[in-house]
Design an enzyme around this catalytic site. Structure first.
Site, PDB file in Angstrom:
ATOM      1  N   HIS A 189      15.518 -16.621  21.965  1.00 32.14           N
ATOM      2  CA  HIS A 189      16.973 -16.553  21.811  1.00 32.14           C
ATOM      3  C   HIS A 189      17.664 -16.412  23.161  1.00 32.14           C
ATOM      4  O   HIS A 189      18.195 -15.350  23.495  1.00 32.14           O
ATOM      5  CB  HIS A 189      17.336 -15.396  20.881  1.00 32.14           C
ATOM      6  CG  HIS A 189      18.794 -15.275  20.572  1.00 32.14           C
ATOM      7  ND1 HIS A 189      19.652 -16.353  20.443  1.00 32.14           N
ATOM      8  CD2 HIS A 189      19.556 -14.168  20.353  1.00 32.14           C
ATOM      9  CE1 HIS A 189      20.872 -15.916  20.174  1.00 32.14           C
ATOM     10  NE2 HIS A 189      20.855 -14.601  20.102  1.00 32.14           N
TER      11      HIS A 189
ATOM     12  N   CYS B  28      26.654 -14.789  20.643  1.00 35.31           N
ATOM     13  CA  CYS B  28      25.441 -15.549  20.334  1.00 35.31           C
ATOM     14  C   CYS B  28      25.740 -16.892  19.684  1.00 35.31           C
ATOM     15  O   CYS B  28      24.823 -17.687  19.456  1.00 35.31           O
ATOM     16  CB  CYS B  28      24.534 -14.743  19.417  1.00 35.31           C
ATOM     17  SG  CYS B  28      24.582 -12.990  19.780  1.00 35.31           S
TER      18      CYS B  28
END
Lengths: 350, 383, 132
Positions: free
Chosen positions: B331, B83
Site C-alpha cells: 500500500h 489513501c
C-alpha cells in the site's frame, strides 16, 4: 466579618503501590519500614496526571460545593513542589479549565510541603482585605522520591482545593498563625530530578520544632487548648510524625484519626494537610472546631483554626469525598509499572 | 462527455525499494504504461500522492514528474485524498479526457514511504484523520479501524476468524501476482497469533508500509488501431463523509463508498450482481468486510462471511482483490488506486497471468481515504 | 511538533468542552464550526458537552504513535455523551480487560500529550469509568 471556606474538593489518583512492592526491589525489610514509617501503601499518579490535572479536578469539586460561578474567583494560587513547568504557572491552566479567566490574579507558590497551605492563607487574606469576593487556594503534588531512598516509600500524589469567601461559609477561619525559619532539612536544587534530605535532622529540629511551635502559638493566641477542638490535622510526611505531634500536643486519637490519610495515601506534600482538612470537612458537624497545622521543609508551618458552620451538611455529598476516593476502587501496580509511571526509566528520545 | 478508455498500464514490483528514489520508481512505471499504450506523448499527467512533503520533503510533484518524463511543458497535477489519492487522480484524468480538454492523459500514483522512520511514517498517515480531535488523543489508523471492527463484531457477530480469512485470501492471491510486495501464504492461525497492534487488530490484519508507483494511460474512445485492447471506463464517481469517525452516523457503515458506488452503478447501468470482480481498499481486513457491504455485494452486516465462505475468493462468485489487495500487494498510499485500475484492466483484457477471473466482463475498483471520509469508485468493462 | 497557536486555539474545547448548538435544528457540534452539518444553518449558541456518557466502541493501542510510549498500552474509545455528541478520547484508570461497549464513563482533565522534555504540555479530556 466572617471569612472562611465556601467550598472544598480533593482529588486522589486511582493507582496504588504497596510498600512491600518497593521494598522487594531494594532488598529492604518491608515490615520494618511499614512499622517505622506508619505507612502501608501510597497513591501513584498515572503518566497523564500531574499537579495541574489533579488541581483542576479538586477545584471543580470545590466549585460544585461552593455553588458559585467560577468567573467570580478573583485569585488562584496553586502551591506545589512539582509544578509541571518551571516557568509557566500551573494556575493559568487550572483557571482556564475551571472557567475563572480572565479577570483573576495568579502566581504559583513553592515552599516544599506547605506551599498549598500558604496558597490557602494568601487567597483567604485577599478576601479578608476586601480585594475580591472569592479566591482559590490549592495544594497539589506528584513529588518524587529517589529510587531506594526512604522517601520513595512515602512520596505520593494528591490535591485539595479551597474557595474562600465571606458568605455561605462551610467553615469560618477563626485564627491563623505562621512559624517559619531557615532550616535546611530537605531541598531540591534546580535541574535536579530528585530531592535530598538531611536524614534524622528532618525530625526534631525541622518537622517537630515548627509544627509544635505553630500549634502552640496558634492555641496561645486564640486562648484555646486541645479540648476545645473536635478535630486536628497535621502535615503527614508519614504515619508516625503527625501522630507523635498530635499526642505531644495533647490531642487524642479520636480527634486525629479522620484527618490522618498518610497510612494509605502516602505523603502528598503540598496536598498533605489540605487533604487531611478535606477529609475532616467531609464528616464534620456544625460547630466543630478544627486545628490544622501544615509543614514545609526549609522550614515553616501555617496554622489555622476553622469552625464548621451549619452549611457544611448541605455540601458534603455534593462531590466525591476524600476517604471515598482513598478507600474506593483502587488499582495496584508493581514496581516496574510504578517506575514507568513516575518517569524513572530512561526512555529513548522521541 | 466522451467515452474514455484505459489503453496502457505500468507498475513496478512493490516493496521496500531502498535503492530507488521516488523519481526512479515513478518514471519506471510511467514509461511502462506509455510503452504499453504505444503512444509517443501524453497531453497531461495526474499523480496521486498522499504526502510527498511528509514522506520525502518533496512537493510540486506534478511539475517534477513531468520534468522526469522529459515531457514538459505539459500540465502536471498532483491529487490528494489520503489513501484515495490514486483513485481520485484517475478520476481527474478521466474527466480531463471525457471533457475533451485532453486526448491522452497519464494517470499515476506514487508513494515512497521508507525514507522516513516508522514514527514519521505513522504520523504522515495519521494526517488522513482528524488531527485535533482524533490523532491528538493518541489514536492510530489501526486503532480507528479496530474501533470500527469492534462495533461490527459486537453488532453483527463478525468473528476474529472471519477477518483473518480476508488476509489469508489476499495473500493467496498475492502469491499469483509477481509484483506484489508479499509473496507468502499465511494461515488463519498466523493471523490470529500475530502481534496485537490495536485490539482486536493484529499485524497481519494490517496492510504494510510500501514504496511503489503505478501508471495508466487514458484516451478517448473510439481508439483506432491501438496497440492493446482498450478497456472502457464505464463509470467514475466519488463521495465524501465526515473526517472524524466519531461524527459518522453509523461507525460500522462506509457511507462514502455506498454513495459513490450507487452513482457508479447508475452511470454504468449495472447492479452489483453484474460484477465479475472488484479491487477494493483492504487497508485492514475489516475494511474489506465493510466495503463489500457498502458495494452491495452482501447485505449490510453480512460482509464477514464472504471471505470465509469463498464467495470472494478467486473462483468464487465475485472475486475481491484478485491482485492480492493492499494486504499482500502493498500500500504505497498514492499508488494504490492506480494499481487497482491496472488490475481491472489486465483482468478485462484477459492478461492476468495465473489469477485470471474467467469471463471477466465488468470490474469495479474502490479506493478509500482515511476511515472512509472519501471514496472513489470506478467501473470498467471491455470497450 | 505542536504549535503554540494550534494548541491554544483549542483550549475552550479541550479544557471546558465548549460546543455549539445550531439555533435552527439544535444539533450540537464539537468542536464548533461555521456551518451546521445537519441543516447548513450558520447561527449557533454556545453550549457545554454533557460530562458523562457510554462507551460506543474502543480499542487498546499497543503500537503507539510517537509521544505516547510511556502510557502504552492504553485504551482509546468513542464515547457517546448523554447529549448525543460522540467524541474520541482515551479511557483511563480502567482495567483494560474489563472495558465494554456500553460502559458508563465520565470526563476527567488529564495531560494528553507532551512534546518531549522541553516542549509544551498539552492537556485535554479523557474518560474514566463511573463507579458502580
Amino acid at each position: 466579618m466572617s471569612i472562611g471556606i465556601v467550598g472544598y474538593g480533593s482529588y486522589v489518583p486511582r493507582h496504588r503501590i504497596k510498600l512491600e512492592e518497593i521494598a522487594k526491589v531494594w532488598g529492604a525489610d518491608a515490615p520494618a519500614y511499614k512499622r517505622g514509617l506508619g505507612l502501608r501503601e501510597k497513591s501513584v499518579p498515572a503518566p497523564d496526571q500531574d499537579t495541574i490535572t489533579m488541581s483542576v479536578e479538586a477545584a471543580r469539586r470545590a466549585i460544585v460545593r461552593a455553588g458559585i460561578d467560577p468567573v467570580r474567583i478573583g485569585a488562584i494560587y496553586v502551591g506545589s513542589e512539582s509544578h509541571p513547568y518551571a516557568v509557566k504557572p500551573s494556575g493559568t491552566v487550572v483557571a482556564e479549565a475551571i472557567g475563572a479567566t480572565p479577570e483573576i490574579h495568579c502566581a504559583d507558590l513553592e515552599f516544599a510541603c506547605k506551599a498549598g497551605s500558604e496558597g490557602m492563607y494568601i487567597a483567604m487574606a485577599l478576601v479578608k482585605a476586601g480585594e475580591m469576593d472569592y479566591a482559590l487556594g490549592i495544594g497539589a503534588d506528584t513529588s518524587q522520591g529517589a529510587p531506594g531512598d526512604a522517601l520513595e516509600y512515602s512520596a505520593s500524589a494528591g490535591a485539595a482545593a479551597f474557595i474562600f469567601g465571606r458568605e455561605r461559609l462551610v467553615a469560618e477561619c477563626e485564627h491563623t498563625y505562621a512559624y517559619m525559619t531557615d532550616t535546611p532539612d530537605f531541598w531540591r536544587r534546580e535541574y535536579q530530578f530528585y530531592p535530598r534530605h538531611a536524614g534524622r535532622f528532618t525530625g526534631e529540629p525541622a518537622y517537630f520544632k515548627h509544627v509544635l511551635a505553630c500549634a502552640r502559638g496558634l492555641m496561645e493566641r486564640s486562648g484555646t487548648t486541645p479540648s476545645d477542638f473536635r478535630w486536628c490535622v497535621f502535615h503527614q510526611p508519614n504515619g508516625k510524625f503527625p501522630q507523635r505531634a498530635a499526642s505531644e500536643l495533647g490531642f487524642t486519637k479520636d480527634q486525629h484519626d479522620q484527618g490522618l490519610l498518610s497510612p494509605t495515601l502516602g505523603n502528598t506534600y503540598s496536598g498533605s494537610s489540605p487533604m487531611g482538612l478535606s477529609a475532616v470537612l467531609d464528616v464534620a458537624a456544625s460547630g466543630d472546631r478544627i486545628l490544622m497545622v501544615s509543614y514545609g521543609s526549609g522550614s515553616g508551618s501555617d496554622g489555622f483554626i476553622w469552625r464548621v458552620t451549619d452549611r457544611i451538611t448541605e455540601v458534603q455529598h455534593l462531590a466525591v469525598q476524600t476517604r471515598e476516593q482513598l478507600e474506593g476502587r483502587r488499582v495496584y501496580i508493581d514496581y516496574g509499572t510504578y517506575s514507568k509511571f513516575r518517569g524513572k526509566i530512561r526512555m529513548g528520545a522521541e | 462527455m466522451r467515452d474514455v478508455a484505459v489503453i496502457g498500464v505500468g507498475m513496478n514490483r512493490w516493496g521496500e525499494l531502498w535503492e530507488k528514489s521516488h523519481r526512479r520508481i515513478w518514471t519506471e512505471a510511467a514509461l511502462e504504461a506509455i510503452a504499453d499504450a504505444g503512444v509517443d506523448h501524453v497531453d497531461a499527467l495526474y499523480v496521486g500522492c498522499m504526502s510527498g512533503g511528509l514522506f520525502m520533503g518533496q512537493e510540486h510533484l506534478g511539475a517534477l514528474l513531468a520534468d522526469q518524463l522529459g515531457m514538459g511543458p505539459i500540465p502536471g497535477t498532483r491529487v490528494e485524498s489520503a489513501c484515495a489519492s490514486g483513485g481520485l487522480a484517475f478520476r481527474q484524468a478521466y474527466l480531463a479526457v471525457a471533457s475533451g480538454e485532453h486526448d491522452i492523459v497519464l494517470a499515476s500514483g506514487l508513494e515512497k514511504m521508507t525514507d522516513v522512520d516508522g514514527g514519521a511514517a505513522t504520523y504522515a498517515l495519521s494526517t488522513a484523520a482528524d488531527q485535533e480531535y482524533e490523532c491528538y488523543h493518541g489514536i492510530t489508523f489501526p486503532g480507528l479501524y479496530a474501533m470500527m471492527a469492534r462495533v461490527h463484531m459486537h453488532r453483527y457477530g463478525t468473528t476474529r476468524e472471519q477477518l483473518a480469512r480476508v488476509a489469508v485470501k489476499n495473500h493467496a492471491n498475492g502469491l499469483l501476482n509477481p509484483l506484489a510486495q508479499f509473496q507468502s501464504r499465511i494461515t488463519v492461525e498466523d493471523v490470529v497469533r500475530s502481534v496485537l497492534v490495536a485490539d482486536p487488530l493484529r499485524v497481519l490484519d494490517c496492510s504494510p508500509i510500501t514504496d511503489g508507483a503505478a501508471a495508466v494511460i487514458l484516451a478517448a474512445l473510439p481508439q483506432k488501431g491501438s496497440k492493446r485492447e482498450p478497456v472502457k471506463v464505464a463509470a467514475s464517481a466519488a463521495a465524501t463523509d465526515t473526517i472524524a469517525l466519531h461524527d459518522r452516523e453509523d461507525i460500522a457503515w462506509l457511507r462514502s463508498t455506498d454513495v459513490a458506488a450507487a452513482k457508479a452503478y447508475a452511470q454504468a447501468g449495472i447492479t452489483p450482481e453484474d460484477l465479475s470482480f472488484c479491487e477494493v481498499h483492504d487497508c485492514f481486513t475489516i475494511a474489506e468486510v465493510m466495503v463489500i457491504e457498502a458495494l452491495g455485494l452482501t447485505g449490510r452486516g453480512k460482509g464477514g462471511e464472504a471471505a470465509a465462505s469463498g464467495m470472494t475468493a478467486l473462483g468464487g462468485r465475485v472475486p475481491v482483490n484478485p491482485s492480492g489487495g493492499l494486504k499482500s500487494k502493498g500500500h504505497p498510499v498514492g499508488a494504490t488506486g492506480i494499481a487497482q485500475v491496472r488490475e481491472a484492466v489486465l483482468q478485462l483484457r484477459g492478461e492476468s497471468e495465473g489469477r485470471q477471473v474467467e469471463g471477466a466482463r465488468w470490474g469495479l475498483t474502490q479506493n478509500m481515504g482515511g476511515t472512509g471520509a472519501s471514496s472513489v469508485v470506478h467501473i470498467f468493462t471491455r470497450a | 511538533m505542536i504549535g503554540s497557536a494550534l494548541y491554544w486555539r483549542e483550549i475552550p474545547q479541550r479544557y471546558r468542552y465548549e460546543a455549539a448548538s445550531c439555533d435552527a435544528c439544535g444539533k450540537i457540534h464539537f468542536p464548533p464550526r461555521l456551518v451546521c452539518s445537519s441543516c447548513r444553518g450558520t447561527r449557533f449558541s454556545r453550549t457545554t458537552l454533557a460530562p458523562e456518557g457510554a462507551v460506543e466502541t474502543f480499542t487498546i493501542i499497543r503500537v503507539p504513535p510517537t509521544g505516547f510510549t510511556a502510557e502504552t498500552p492504553y485504551a482509546v474509545g468513542i464515547v457517546r455523551l448523554d447529549d448525543g455528541v460522540k467524541v474520541t478520547a482515551q479511557i483511563v484508570d480502567a482495567d483494560l480487560d474489563e472495558l465494554r461497549i456500553g460502559q458508563r464513563v465520565r470526563v476527567e482533565f488529564r495531560r494528553v500529550q507532551k512534546e518531549g522534555e522541553a516542549g509544551l504540555l498539552c492537556y485535554g479530556y479523557k474518560f474514566v469509568p463511573v463507579e458502580v
